[in-house]
Motif scaffolding. Structure first.
Motif, PDB file in Angstrom:
ATOM      1  N   LYS A   1      25.958  24.037  30.579  1.00  0.00           N
ATOM      2  CA  LYS A   1      25.165  25.090  30.961  1.00  0.00           C
ATOM      3  C   LYS A   1      25.189  24.904  32.393  1.00  0.00           C
ATOM      4  CE  LYS A   1      22.365  25.694  27.140  1.00  0.00           C
ATOM      5  NZ  LYS A   1      21.109  25.532  26.295  1.00  0.00           N
ATOM      6  N   ASN A   2      25.586  23.623  33.149  1.00  0.00           N
ATOM      7  CA  ASN A   2      25.556  23.557  34.413  1.00  0.00           C
ATOM      8  C   ASN A   2      26.714  23.940  35.250  1.00  0.00           C
ATOM      9  OD1 ASN A   2      24.380  22.534  36.970  1.00  0.00           O
ATOM     10  ND2 ASN A   2      25.056  20.367  36.675  1.00  0.00           N
ATOM     11  N   GLN A   3      26.889  25.278  35.417  1.00  0.00           N
ATOM     12  CA  GLN A   3      28.000  25.874  35.895  1.00  0.00           C
ATOM     13  C   GLN A   3      27.784  26.567  37.332  1.00  0.00           C
ATOM     14  OE1 GLN A   3      29.468  28.790  33.006  1.00  0.00           O
ATOM     15  NE2 GLN A   3      29.239  27.356  31.249  1.00  0.00           N
ATOM     16  N   ARG A   4      28.783  26.746  38.196  1.00  0.00           N
ATOM     17  CA  ARG A   4      28.955  27.293  39.325  1.00  0.00           C
ATOM     18  C   ARG A   4      30.035  28.292  39.299  1.00  0.00           C
ATOM     19  NH1 ARG A   4      25.026  24.266  39.165  1.00  0.00           N
ATOM     20  NH2 ARG A   4      24.185  23.042  40.762  1.00  0.00           N
ATOM     21  N   LEU A   5      30.101  29.363  40.038  1.00  0.00           N
ATOM     22  CA  LEU A   5      30.931  30.291  40.203  1.00  0.00           C
ATOM     23  C   LEU A   5      31.553  30.468  41.627  1.00  0.00           C
ATOM     24  CD1 LEU A   5      32.973  32.889  38.964  1.00  0.00           C
ATOM     25  CD2 LEU A   5      31.152  34.203  39.622  1.00  0.00           C
ATOM     26  N   ILE A   6      32.671  30.247  41.842  1.00  0.00           N
ATOM     27  CA  ILE A   6      33.495  30.389  42.998  1.00  0.00           C
ATOM     28  C   ILE A   6      34.399  31.474  43.131  1.00  0.00           C
ATOM     29  CG2 ILE A   6      34.874  29.294  44.935  1.00  0.00           C
ATOM     30  CD1 ILE A   6      34.140  26.445  43.678  1.00  0.00           C
ATOM     31  N   ILE A   7      34.258  32.427  44.182  1.00  0.00           N
ATOM     32  CA  ILE A   7      35.319  33.402  44.325  1.00  0.00           C
ATOM     33  C   ILE A   7      36.253  33.211  45.280  1.00  0.00           C
ATOM     34  CG2 ILE A   7      35.225  35.955  44.474  1.00  0.00           C
ATOM     35  CD1 ILE A   7      33.634  35.468  42.310  1.00  0.00           C
ATOM     36  N   ASN A   8      37.401  32.953  44.813  1.00  0.00           N
ATOM     37  CA  ASN A   8      38.434  32.572  45.915  1.00  0.00           C
ATOM     38  C   ASN A   8      39.013  33.883  46.258  1.00  0.00           C
ATOM     39  OD1 ASN A   8      40.056  30.957  47.406  1.00  0.00           O
ATOM     40  ND2 ASN A   8      41.543  30.658  45.422  1.00  0.00           N
ATOM     41  N   GLY A   9      39.655  33.536  47.638  1.00  0.00           N
ATOM     42  CA  GLY A   9      40.408  34.719  48.025  1.00  0.00           C
ATOM     43  C   GLY A   9      39.871  36.009  48.546  1.00  0.00           C
ATOM     44  N   LEU A  10      38.378  35.800  48.867  1.00  0.00           N
ATOM     45  CA  LEU A  10      37.844  36.948  49.623  1.00  0.00           C
ATOM     46  C   LEU A  10      37.904  37.466  50.746  1.00  0.00           C
ATOM     47  CD1 LEU A  10      35.844  39.220  48.112  1.00  0.00           C
ATOM     48  CD2 LEU A  10      33.777  37.490  48.939  1.00  0.00           C
ATOM     49  N   ILE A  11      38.317  38.676  51.193  1.00  0.00           N
ATOM     50  CA  ILE A  11      38.246  39.171  52.434  1.00  0.00           C
ATOM     51  C   ILE A  11      36.991  39.847  52.840  1.00  0.00           C
ATOM     52  CG2 ILE A  11      39.678  40.833  53.783  1.00  0.00           C
ATOM     53  CD1 ILE A  11      42.040  40.474  52.180  1.00  0.00           C
ATOM     54  N   SER A  12      36.899  39.506  53.884  1.00  0.00           N
ATOM     55  CA  SER A  12      35.645  40.048  54.425  1.00  0.00           C
ATOM     56  C   SER A  12      35.421  41.280  54.256  1.00  0.00           C
ATOM     57  CB  SER A  12      35.415  39.621  55.995  1.00  0.00           C
ATOM     58  OG  SER A  12      34.108  40.274  56.567  1.00  0.00           O
ATOM     59  N   GLN A  13      34.316  41.839  53.675  1.00  0.00           N
ATOM     60  CA  GLN A  13      33.764  43.175  53.588  1.00  0.00           C
ATOM     61  C   GLN A  13      33.840  43.860  54.805  1.00  0.00           C
ATOM     62  OE1 GLN A  13      30.185  43.898  51.729  1.00  0.00           O
ATOM     63  NE2 GLN A  13      30.513  45.884  51.014  1.00  0.00           N
ATOM     64  N   SER A  14      33.778  43.517  56.002  1.00  0.00           N
ATOM     65  CA  SER A  14      33.512  44.110  57.176  1.00  0.00           C
ATOM     66  C   SER A  14      34.836  44.696  57.729  1.00  0.00           C
ATOM     67  CB  SER A  14      32.563  43.554  58.250  1.00  0.00           C
ATOM     68  OG  SER A  14      33.476  42.381  58.617  1.00  0.00           O
ATOM     69  N   VAL A  15      35.964  44.155  57.303  1.00  0.00           N
ATOM     70  CA  VAL A  15      37.281  44.165  57.658  1.00  0.00           C
ATOM     71  C   VAL A  15      38.019  45.544  56.788  1.00  0.00           C
ATOM     72  CG1 VAL A  15      39.719  43.393  58.256  1.00  0.00           C
ATOM     73  CG2 VAL A  15      37.560  41.868  58.151  1.00  0.00           C
ATOM     74  N   LEU A  16      37.515  46.721  57.413  1.00  0.00           N
ATOM     75  CA  LEU A  16      38.182  47.717  56.563  1.00  0.00           C
ATOM     76  C   LEU A  16      39.301  48.704  57.132  1.00  0.00           C
ATOM     77  CD1 LEU A  16      34.907  49.154  54.971  1.00  0.00           C
ATOM     78  CD2 LEU A  16      36.811  47.910  53.990  1.00  0.00           C
ATOM     79  N   ASP A  17      39.636  48.214  58.514  1.00  0.00           N
ATOM     80  CA  ASP A  17      40.506  49.028  59.246  1.00  0.00           C
ATOM     81  C   ASP A  17      42.082  48.267  58.643  1.00  0.00           C
ATOM     82  OD1 ASP A  17      40.220  46.625  60.364  1.00  0.00           O
ATOM     83  OD2 ASP A  17      40.731  47.072  62.344  1.00  0.00           O
TER      84      ASP A  17
END
Length: 582
Positions: free
Chosen positions: A233-249
């Motif tokens: 049960k001692n689990q963590r989640l790592i979201i890898n490869g995330l591009i910043s949400q603010s970069v939309l251009d």
């Protein structure tokens, strides 16, 4: 949205496990964590049991299954265990004593029983059990990290009581996943210690590594729930490869790429939402060298810099794949590959292409999620028949049949073993294969396109049951005529065509190569390799995505050199979008 992953803030836990589907970045995350801990003055051991491990490339040193301290970072020791070699040794330890004692045909059956993924998983767990239970290692190292943790399936096998009973010695040819365990009886105590360490939150943390993609998060959710059921049960989640949400251009592709990530995260399951979650930035280039790992963890943005134009290799596209199949006039077409590579959309694209050429097509999936229904919910065409084989329903049906046939001859202990034996992935594969054997026998369409085909191991296992079932004490059930007819049909290259679907990345390509070798053992030879979701075929000008596209070339070229028929499909905005035809 999420806190950045920072190993300097990890609790003082001796064991850290990193798991996730192929290609999500487990190795990079585990390596970066190990480097960070060593930089903090900790003495660290990193152990990899990943068949597609590239630790030598990451650390730029030769590595073996014997751990050694790195020259560039003396506080970090690394061991690169080869699960395939471990499985080979494990297989021979189990079967060797019976050579010359049992008929050759039965030995051949036993060897096939132990050639699947279960054997590799068990052998890998056996290898790193030593690291979990060795008191001297625990005194020498502050942290021991594992790149590729055991799956819930492996751990569940280790908890089955009959797997450790004397019945295994009397029935060494037990059919599916318990066979690989038959040489481990003397290690039960060490395995119990290992399980205790995994279940103890003060000793272990398990990191589920995922990409911000629907298929990867689905796999993380499934794995997490399965492990929780086993007490981890001692689990963590790592979201890898995330591009910043603010970069939309940026251009159309880069904007769509970022939006896709955000949409996937918005659909995160309630179970995963409860886990402590971290993010890691998108890294378009290979993370090789200790400095690049440090930079990746310390920077919010990993900038790629590719100025030259990217030329797509001279390979085919999906239209040419369909043209090739259409020349046959009829046949079976399978799309094969690991989860998340896009088998369903490739199968759908091929089926639709054949329909547009005037052929009658049955498109069938064995995916429990049944994305085909979603893709074709508004498609009405009398030449296209879409159907779904539910693995759970077919497995229960198969189990009921085996129990009915075997219950007449087995005693209570043997029936207990049989029930455990049937709770294995091999059972599901066989049950599903029987189901689409029926589909093939009763279909009247010109083409049958099947999303998710059987592995070579499954086919050889069925063949073993068909040929040797009289010599196997524990019956696996009578083999239907539809299955007997289909086995040789699949080996007919004029009628059956197999497409290996993969992504232009290291781990998916390595996994696809192992799949091809598995098929060749069953005398099956893929017609096409399809490189799916290629950014290099989109001509994006976004700096990071262009760097990622540039890194795809070595994998496309690697596949192009090994086979004559390769197709490259461009990255799609929607992972369930069909490749359309003019």
């Amino acid at each position: 949205m999420y806190e950045k992953y920072d190993p300097t803030r990890l609790p003082d836990t001796p064991f850290l496990f990193f798991t996730g589907k192929g290609g999500v970045g487990k190795t990079s995350t585990a390596c970066a964590t190990a480097v960070s801990l060593a930089d903090q003055g900790k003495t660290v051991l990193l152990v990899s049991t990943d068949p597609a491990s590239n630790l030598q490339d990451v650390f730029e040193e030769e590595l073996t299954n014997e751990w050694k301290f790195l020259k560039a970072l003396p506080r970090l020791a690394v061991a690169n265990l080869d699960p395939e070699e471990a499985a080979k040794e494990h297989r021979e330890n189990t079967i060797g004593p019976y050579r010359g004692q049992l008929p050759d045909s039965l030995i051949a059956s036993m060897e096939e029983q132990m050639s699947g993924a279960c054997t590799t998983e068990i052998a890998a767990f056996d290898s790193f059990t030593t690291f979990l239970s060795d008191e001297q290692l625990l005194k020498q190292f502050d942290h021991i990290l594992f790149d590729t943790a055991p799956t819930g399936h492996t751990l569940r096998l280790l908890q089955l009581p009959q797997a450790w009973s004397g019945f295994m010695e009397e029935n060494p040819n037990g059919a599916s996943c318990l066979g690989p365990m038959s040489s481990l009886a003397g290690k039960k105590h060490a395995y119990e210690q290992a399980m205790d360490s995994l279940n103890d939150g003060r000793k272990s943390i398990l990191f589920l590594v995922s990409r911000p993609e629907e298929s990867a998060l689905y796999e993380a959710d499934r794995s997490s729930k399965e492990l929780v059921e086993l007490g981890i049960k001692n689990q963590r989640l790592i979201i890898n490869g995330l591009i910043s949400q603010s970069v939309l251009d940026g251009d159309e592709i880069s904007i769509a790429f970022r939006k896709n990530q955000q949409m996937a995260l918005q659909q995160l399951s309630s179970h995963l939402e409860e886990l402590e979650t971290y993010k890691l930035p998108f890294a378009p280039l290979s993370l090789t060298g200790i400095e690049s790992l440090r930079q990746w963890l310390s920077s919010d943005f990993y900038e790629g810099n590719v100025e030259e134009n990217i030329d797509v290799p001279d390979v085919s596209n999906v239209e040419q794949v369909v043209d090739d199949f259409a020349q046959k006039g009829k046949g079976l077409i399978f799309t094969m590959g690991k989860g998340g590579v896009g088998k369903t959309t490739v199968a759908s694209s091929i089926a639709l292409g054949l329909v547009k050429k005037g052929y009658r097509v049955r498109l069938t999936t064995t995916d429990p999620a049944d994305h085909l229904s979603r893709i074709f919910s508004e498609t009405k065409n009398e030449r296209l028949h879409v159907s779904h084989i539910d693995p759970k329903i077919e497995t229960e049906r198969y189990k009921d049949q085996v129990f009915a046939e075997s219950g007449k001859t087995l005693n209570e202990e043997e029936m207990t073993y049989l029930k455990e034996d049937l709770d294995s992935p091999c059972t599901e594969e066989i049950a599903v294969f029987r189901a689409f054997a029926d589909v093939v026998e009763h279909s009247e369409e010109d083409y049958i396109v099947i999303d998710t085909a059987p592995t070579g191991h499954t086919l050889l296992l069925l063949d073993a049951v068909q040929s040797y079932h009289k010599e196997i004490k524990r019956s696996s059930g009578e083999v239907p005529d539809s299955v007997k007819k289909l086995l040789p049909t699949l080996q007919d290259e004029n009628y059956t065509h197999m497409c290996i679907v993969t992504l232009p990345e290291a781990t998916p390509v390595f996994e696809a190569e192992r799949l091809e070798a598995d098929l060749k053992r069953a005398s099956l030879h893929p017609s096409w390799w399809i490189m799916n979701q290629c950014l290099s075929a989109t001509y994006t000008e976004d700096p990071m995505l262009k760097a990622k596209a540039y890194s795809e070339h070595q994998w496309i070229e690697r596949v192009n050199k090994r086979t004559e028929q390769v197709a490259v499909l461009p990255w799609q905005k929607n992972s369930f979008s069909i490749h359309h035809f003019d």
